[in-house]
Write a protein that holds these residues in place. Structure first.
Motif, PDB file in Angstrom:
ATOM      1  N   ARG A  21       0.762  -1.225  -0.096  1.00 46.11           N
ATOM      2  CA  ARG A  21      -0.021   0.068  -0.253  1.00 46.11           C
ATOM      3  C   ARG A  21       0.789   1.239   0.031  1.00 46.11           C
ATOM      4  NH1 ARG A  21      -4.542  -1.539   4.381  1.00 46.11           N
ATOM      5  NH2 ARG A  21      -5.626  -3.197   3.057  1.00 46.11           N
ATOM      6  N   ARG A  24       2.737   1.681  -3.239  1.00 48.77           N
ATOM      7  CA  ARG A  24       1.651   2.114  -4.540  1.00 48.77           C
ATOM      8  C   ARG A  24       1.510   3.786  -4.404  1.00 48.77           C
ATOM      9  NH1 ARG A  24       0.421   0.857  -9.535  1.00 48.77           N
ATOM     10  NH2 ARG A  24      -1.644   1.817 -10.031  1.00 48.77           N
ATOM     11  N   GLU A  25       1.366   4.025  -3.076  1.00 47.05           N
ATOM     12  CA  GLU A  25       0.977   5.440  -2.794  1.00 47.05           C
ATOM     13  C   GLU A  25       2.296   6.243  -3.286  1.00 47.05           C
ATOM     14  OE1 GLU A  25      -0.137   6.073   1.254  1.00 47.05           O
ATOM     15  OE2 GLU A  25      -1.944   4.731   0.902  1.00 47.05           O
ATOM     16  N   ARG A  26       3.425   5.773  -3.003  1.00 48.15           N
ATOM     17  CA  ARG A  26       4.684   6.589  -3.234  1.00 48.15           C
ATOM     18  C   ARG A  26       4.759   6.615  -4.873  1.00 48.15           C
ATOM     19  NH1 ARG A  26       7.507  10.552  -2.730  1.00 48.15           N
ATOM     20  NH2 ARG A  26       9.911  10.343  -3.123  1.00 48.15           N
ATOM     21  N   TYR A  27       4.320   5.592  -5.445  1.00 55.06           N
ATOM     22  CA  TYR A  27       4.516   5.424  -6.825  1.00 55.06           C
ATOM     23  C   TYR A  27       3.575   6.357  -7.545  1.00 55.06           C
ATOM     24  CZ  TYR A  27       3.369   3.522 -11.574  1.00 55.06           C
ATOM     25  OH  TYR A  27       3.518   3.549 -13.103  1.00 55.06           O
ATOM     26  N   GLU A  28       2.132   6.322  -7.082  1.00 57.37           N
ATOM     27  CA  GLU A  28       1.443   7.401  -7.582  1.00 57.37           C
ATOM     28  C   GLU A  28       1.923   9.100  -7.239  1.00 57.37           C
ATOM     29  OE1 GLU A  28      -1.307   6.868  -9.400  1.00 57.37           O
ATOM     30  OE2 GLU A  28      -1.075   4.846  -9.041  1.00 57.37           O
ATOM     31  N   GLN A  29       2.445   8.978  -6.248  1.00 62.32           N
ATOM     32  CA  GLN A  29       3.049  10.358  -5.835  1.00 62.32           C
ATOM     33  C   GLN A  29       4.120  10.716  -7.003  1.00 62.32           C
ATOM     34  OE1 GLN A  29       5.026  10.705  -2.346  1.00 62.32           O
ATOM     35  NE2 GLN A  29       4.300  12.863  -1.934  1.00 62.32           N
ATOM     36  N   VAL A  31       4.489   9.768  -9.999  1.00 59.72           N
ATOM     37  CA  VAL A  31       3.833   9.771 -11.402  1.00 59.72           C
ATOM     38  C   VAL A  31       3.374  11.306 -11.370  1.00 59.72           C
ATOM     39  CG1 VAL A  31       2.205   8.777 -12.676  1.00 59.72           C
ATOM     40  CG2 VAL A  31       3.485   7.218 -11.542  1.00 59.72           C
ATOM     41  N   ASP A  32       2.640  11.418 -10.461  1.00 59.75           N
ATOM     42  CA  ASP A  32       2.094  12.856 -10.435  1.00 59.75           C
ATOM     43  C   ASP A  32       2.961  13.889 -10.586  1.00 59.75           C
ATOM     44  OD1 ASP A  32      -0.649  11.666 -10.296  1.00 59.75           O
ATOM     45  OD2 ASP A  32      -0.638  12.197  -8.051  1.00 59.75           O
ATOM     46  N   THR A  33       4.130  13.733 -10.142  1.00 65.64           N
ATOM     47  CA  THR A  33       5.366  14.783  -9.968  1.00 65.64           C
ATOM     48  C   THR A  33       5.902  14.836 -11.213  1.00 65.64           C
ATOM     49  OG1 THR A  33       5.757  14.521  -7.440  1.00 65.64           O
ATOM     50  CG2 THR A  33       7.458  15.469  -8.706  1.00 65.64           C
ATOM     51  N   GLN A  35       4.625  13.567 -14.131  1.00 63.82           N
ATOM     52  CA  GLN A  35       3.423  14.428 -15.029  1.00 63.82           C
ATOM     53  C   GLN A  35       3.259  15.945 -14.876  1.00 63.82           C
ATOM     54  OE1 GLN A  35       0.096  12.066 -14.529  1.00 63.82           O
ATOM     55  NE2 GLN A  35       0.485  10.549 -15.885  1.00 63.82           N
TER      56      GLN A  35
END
Length: 62
Positions: A21, A24-29, A31-33, A35
């Motif tokens: 978990r 995944r949260e760090r990965y999403e963070q 990716v957002d950065t 992008q």
């Protein structure tokens, strides 16, 4: 002995779930950065300029 093994397996399972978990949260963070950086107006302008310079260089070499 079976009790210790069972406890260790449960602890590993819980650690895996919690780690997945957080991962995944760090990965999403991340990716957002990336992008937001890639889509920034200054970066878009620099990419466009680099692409034009590459096209120019290609024409000179041909």
């Amino acid at each position: 002995m079976r009790g210790k093994t069972f406890f260790v397996l449960i602890a590993i399972a819980v650690a895996y779930i919690l780690g997945a978990r957080a991962g995944r949260e760090r990965y999403e963070q991340l990716v957002d950065t990336v992008q937001s950086f890639w889509n920034a107006p200054d970066v878009k302008k620099a990419r466009k300029k680099a692409k034009a310079q590459a096209a120019k260089a290609r024409k000179r070499l041909s």
